[in-house]
Write an enzyme that holds these catalytic residues in place. Structure first.
Site, PDB file in Angstrom:
ATOM      1  N   GLU A 121     -16.785  -9.793 -20.350  1.00 29.53           N
ATOM      2  CA  GLU A 121     -16.837  -8.786 -19.278  1.00 29.53           C
ATOM      3  C   GLU A 121     -16.407  -7.407 -19.739  1.00 29.53           C
ATOM      4  OE1 GLU A 121     -15.662 -10.226 -14.861  1.00 29.53           O
ATOM      5  OE2 GLU A 121     -14.100 -10.576 -16.341  1.00 29.53           O
ATOM      6  N   TRP A 135      -2.520  -2.163   3.957  1.00 25.72           N
ATOM      7  CA  TRP A 135      -3.393  -3.197   3.414  1.00 25.72           C
ATOM      8  C   TRP A 135      -2.879  -4.492   4.020  1.00 25.72           C
ATOM      9  CZ3 TRP A 135      -3.366  -7.412  -0.021  1.00 25.72           C
ATOM     10  CH2 TRP A 135      -4.642  -7.766  -0.498  1.00 25.72           C
ATOM     11  N   ASN A 181       5.898  -1.431   3.706  1.00 26.24           N
ATOM     12  CA  ASN A 181       5.042  -2.146   2.756  1.00 26.24           C
ATOM     13  C   ASN A 181       5.735  -3.435   2.380  1.00 26.24           C
ATOM     14  OD1 ASN A 181       3.982   0.770   0.908  1.00 26.24           O
ATOM     15  ND2 ASN A 181       3.099  -0.223   2.676  1.00 26.24           N
ATOM     16  N   GLY A 182       4.966  -4.505   2.315  1.00 24.26           N
ATOM     17  CA  GLY A 182       5.545  -5.787   1.910  1.00 24.26           C
ATOM     18  C   GLY A 182       5.322  -6.831   2.986  1.00 24.26           C
ATOM     19  N   LYS A 218     -13.481 -13.178 -19.597  1.00 23.27           N
ATOM     20  CA  LYS A 218     -12.778 -11.896 -19.668  1.00 23.27           C
ATOM     21  C   LYS A 218     -13.238 -11.107 -20.876  1.00 23.27           C
ATOM     22  CE  LYS A 218     -11.495 -11.521 -16.703  1.00 23.27           C
ATOM     23  NZ  LYS A 218     -11.313 -11.815 -15.328  1.00 23.27           N
ATOM     24  N   ARG A 222      -4.699   2.763  -4.211  1.00 25.32           N
ATOM     25  CA  ARG A 222      -4.052   1.459  -4.068  1.00 25.32           C
ATOM     26  C   ARG A 222      -4.829   0.535  -3.143  1.00 25.32           C
ATOM     27  NH1 ARG A 222       1.667   2.447  -5.254  1.00 25.32           N
ATOM     28  NH2 ARG A 222       2.407   0.995  -3.706  1.00 25.32           N
ATOM     29  N   LYS A 274     -16.959  -4.913  -8.346  1.00 27.10           N
ATOM     30  CA  LYS A 274     -15.722  -5.625  -7.999  1.00 27.10           C
ATOM     31  C   LYS A 274     -15.989  -6.731  -6.991  1.00 27.10           C
ATOM     32  CE  LYS A 274     -11.311  -6.353  -8.002  1.00 27.10           C
ATOM     33  NZ  LYS A 274     -10.865  -7.103  -9.181  1.00 27.10           N
ATOM     34  N   GLU A 318     -12.154 -18.932 -18.743  1.00 26.29           N
ATOM     35  CA  GLU A 318     -11.726 -17.629 -18.247  1.00 26.29           C
ATOM     36  C   GLU A 318     -11.491 -16.656 -19.419  1.00 26.29           C
ATOM     37  OE1 GLU A 318     -11.741 -16.170 -15.505  1.00 26.29           O
ATOM     38  OE2 GLU A 318     -10.375 -14.481 -15.765  1.00 26.29           O
ATOM     39  N   CYS A 331       0.812  -1.209   0.000  1.00 27.40           N
ATOM     40  CA  CYS A 331       0.000   0.000   0.000  1.00 27.40           C
ATOM     41  C   CYS A 331       0.833   1.241   0.000  1.00 27.40           C
ATOM     42  CB  CYS A 331      -0.981  -0.082   1.120  1.00 27.40           C
ATOM     43  SG  CYS A 331      -2.023  -1.401   0.623  1.00 27.40           S
ATOM     44  N   HIS A 390     -21.255 -31.300 -29.784  1.00 24.56           N
ATOM     45  CA  HIS A 390     -22.579 -31.494 -29.198  1.00 24.56           C
ATOM     46  C   HIS A 390     -23.373 -30.201 -29.115  1.00 24.56           C
ATOM     47  CE1 HIS A 390     -21.478 -35.621 -28.213  1.00 24.56           C
ATOM     48  NE2 HIS A 390     -20.283 -35.105 -27.941  1.00 24.56           N
TER      49      HIS A 390
HETATM   50  N1  GLU Z   1       2.904  -6.762   6.114  1.00 25.77           N
HETATM   51  C1  GLU Z   1       2.588  -5.495   6.672  1.00 25.77           C
HETATM   52  C2  GLU Z   1       1.324  -5.566   7.508  1.00 25.77           C
HETATM   53  O1  GLU Z   1       0.549  -6.465   7.419  1.00 25.77           O
HETATM   54  C3  GLU Z   1       2.518  -4.396   5.650  1.00 25.77           C
HETATM   55  C4  GLU Z   1       1.301  -4.447   4.778  1.00 25.77           C
HETATM   56  C5  GLU Z   1       1.281  -3.340   3.726  1.00 25.77           C
HETATM   57  O2  GLU Z   1       2.097  -3.410   2.806  1.00 25.77           O
HETATM   58  O3  GLU Z   1       0.455  -2.441   3.819  1.00 25.77           O
HETATM   59  O4  GLU Z   1       1.088  -4.728   8.303  1.00 25.77           O
END
Ligand code: GLU
Length: 607
Positions: free
Chosen positions: A487, A73, A99-100, A484, A27, A602, A480, A2, A503
């Site tokens: 859609e 996120w 992030n990550g 796609k 994001r 979504k 799929e 995020c 058939h």
């Molecule tokens: N892994 C981290 C968390 O869960 C970071 C998540 C993110 O990238 O927002 O807090």
């Protein structure tokens, strides 16, 4: 995944952080927070949207010239105020945003706890704060570098400390991070839009680089102390283009993010040669050994991931699998015993019919595994085990990167079941693990040259109907591809098992109805070639998805989209990518809004 933003200069940083975070809202996030150096470190965090954070700041907002902000996120630990970033060390003098995913956070957390560190959240991120605290010996940059050496996984991070109130330390590995160069002030951010209001001079950090950001400048080195002299890039994108990282649409951006999405999803699944399911602790090995039936329930694109799962689980783990559309399963009185496992797949984790199916299954005594892209979502809260797809937020309504991540997740599940039940020799499992790990590069190879797909899209964009055919693992791929196309381009399309063509659908064939055939190498390849002959005999044009090196198919098809060779059951992932692109380019030529197709939502939270 995020948003990160940071600012150091003369002005009050709080409005800059909030504005920056707003520009990163696209994001997707579940909570947000800021930390500001104001003599000490003041942190304000809130669950939910930025307006919650802004409201909290209305009364007694901190103010200071150095600050970091974050939209989270969740990947580890539910969305909550405690888990929102920034995270502090034990003293409260050091704050981190990240992030990550820190893959080895459990081991690190245990070590740090043994040394007396006290944790206040469930996140993987918090270990970074305590690790830097542990390493700190009067030099923040060196402490962050030392901490990073112990981290496995992906990160973009920023650290501030009360003890060095004139700098932000920022580092990246496998998650994006940029530096914004101003006059007497500098910025960090996950992405360009966050800082466009303040500067257009940007430096893109590369993997394994760390930066010391002060008011007067930035100093970048690699994690191994080699000085980096990166040119400053002047951004001339407008805000909207910047959000899409220069891609025309979110859908195209997300298609291109698929290698990363799959890599992140499987990142912690294979440890020391074994398959591991992190969050399925209620499913003991005894339960897994006793299973005699699996239902996979899902809707839309996720249903196609389910069909791929059936093939993989039956072949590798030897357990019978039925795949159900959630809205059917919940009303059809399925036969469930305590030895039944239900796998519920939903990107959002909120799909109403899938959630109802999960509840129905549990009420009848089944164990349930949820596969979802959203931590803390309803289906994950109610399941016995969870597999998270770590695709990151998907903005385009048509699922792309979440589909390939679901497929990767279900391959992992199938291998895990095979391992626990000893359904396959270990050597074969090992081979498949290596092949699953190779999938991101294979997707990247398909994405590297899309010229044939674009040309094919131009040729057939006016057609009013398409047929998609495949056999075995190619059936969900064909389905799929058809989904796609309809859609996002509003062209009628059907996805069929190739053997079923005779058939019924064959009656539709004529020159104006192109037929897309999934003809990758596999045990039914010859049969698929025969189906191609049948199509050609009715004057329809054939577009084939084939395995690299298959020269003969060129004689049979008008266009061939080549994908790298992969074991048959894994071929769904590379084979679906050209079909996503075909729909994308056709829809664009027809002037359709690919990110927000008409009538579609979504996340389908109503029945
Ligand atoms: N892994 C981290 C968390 O869960 C970071 C998540 C993110 O990238 O927002 O807090």
């Amino acid at each position: 995944m995020c948003g990160i933003v940071g600012c150091i200069g003369q002005r009050d940083t709080v409005p800059v952080l909030i504005n920056g975070l707003k520009r990163l809202e696209y994001r997707g996030y579940d909570s947000a927070g800021i930390a500001v150096l104001d003599g000490g470190i003041s942190v304000v965090r809130r669950l939910g949207k930025l307006k919650e954070l802004e409201e909290a700041l209305l009364t007694g907002a901190p103010s200071g010239q150095i600050g970091i902000g974050h939209t989270r996120w969740a990947t580890h630990g539910k969305p909550s105020e405690e888990n929102a970033h920034p995270h502090l060390d034990c003293t409260g003098n050091l704050a981190v945003v990240h992030n990550g995913i820190i893959e080895n956070f459990i081991a690190l957390k245990e070590e740090l706890q043994a040394k007396g560190h006290v944790f206040g959240s469930e996140t993987d991120t918090e270990v970074i704060a305590h690790l830097v605290e542990e390493k700190y010996d009067g030099n923040l940059l060196e402490a962050v570098k030392a901490a990073i050496k112990e981290l496995r996984g992906s990160f973009a991070l920023a650290v501030i400390s009360k003890h060095e109130p004139d700098r932000i330390i920022a580092a990246r590995k496998d998650s994006p991070l940029i530096l914004g160069i101003g006059e007497g002030e500098n910025f960090i951010a996950s992405d360009v839009p966050a800082i466009l209001g303040y500067t257009r001079s940007v430096i893109f950090l590369d993997n394994d680089e760390i930066a010391e950001v002060t008011c007067d400048g930035v100093k970048i080195t690699t994690f191994d102390d080699i000085a980096v002299n990166r040119e400053i890039f002047t951004v001339n994108w407008d805000d909207e283009a910047a959000e899409k990282c220069g891609y025309e649409d979110f859908m195209l951006k997300e298609i291109n993010e698929q290698p990363t999405a799959v890599r992140e999803t499987i990142r912690s699944s294979f440890v020391g040669g074994d398959v591991r399911l992190d969050t399925a602790s209620h499913l003991t090995e005894d339960i897994i050994k006793g299973l005699n039936k699996i239902f996979i329930v899902a809707c839309g694109t996720s249903y196609h991931a389910g069909l791929v799962g059936k093939n993989a689980i039956e072949n590798w783990a030897g357990i019978p699998v039925e795949v159900d559309i959630s809205s059917e399963f919940r009303y059809r009185n399925p036969i469930i015993t305590k030895d039944t496992l239900v796998v519920a797949i939903s990107q959002s984790g909120e799909t109403a019919d899938t959630l109802a199916s999960l509840r129905e299954a549990r009420a009848r005594g089944a164990k349930v595994i949820a596969i979802s892209n959203v931590v803390g979502s309803s289906i994950t809260r109610e399941a016995d085990g969870i597999i998270h797809t770590h695709a990151g937020p998907e903005i385009g309504v048509a699922a792309t990167k979440t589909l390939v991540s679901q497929m990767a997740a279900i391959y992992t599940l199938a291998l895990y079941l095979a391992q626990v039940r000893e359904a396959m020799p270990k050597a074969e499992i090992d081979k498949l693990i290596a092949e699953v790990k190779a999938l991101p590069d294979k997707i990247a190879a398909v994405l590297a040259d899309t010229s044939v797909i674009e040309e094919c899209a131009r040729r057939f964009s006016e057609c009013r109907s398409f047929l998609f055919l495949g056999r075995g693992i190619g059936v969900p791929v064909a389905m799929e591809g058809a989904l796609k196309l309809k859609e996002i381009s509003y062209i009628h399309a059907e996805g069929y098992a190739a053997g079923e063509m005779k058939h019924g659908p064959i009656a539709l064939l004529e020159k104006a109805v192109p037929v897309v055939v999934v003809a990758t190498k596999g045990h039914t390849y010859e049969k698929v070639i025969s189906n191609i002959q049948e199509v050609k005999a009715r004057d329809s044009y054939v577009i084939a998805v084939a395995t690299e090196g298959d020269e003969e198919i060129k004689q049979q098809a008008e266009y061939v989209f080549y994908v790298p060779e992969t074991p048959e059951l894994l071929s769904a992932i590379p084979a679906v990518v050209p079909l996503q692109l075909l729909s994308y380019y056709i829809a664009k030529i027809r002037g359709c809004n690919v990110d927000q197709p008409r009538n579609l939502a979504k996340s389908v939270t109503v029945e």
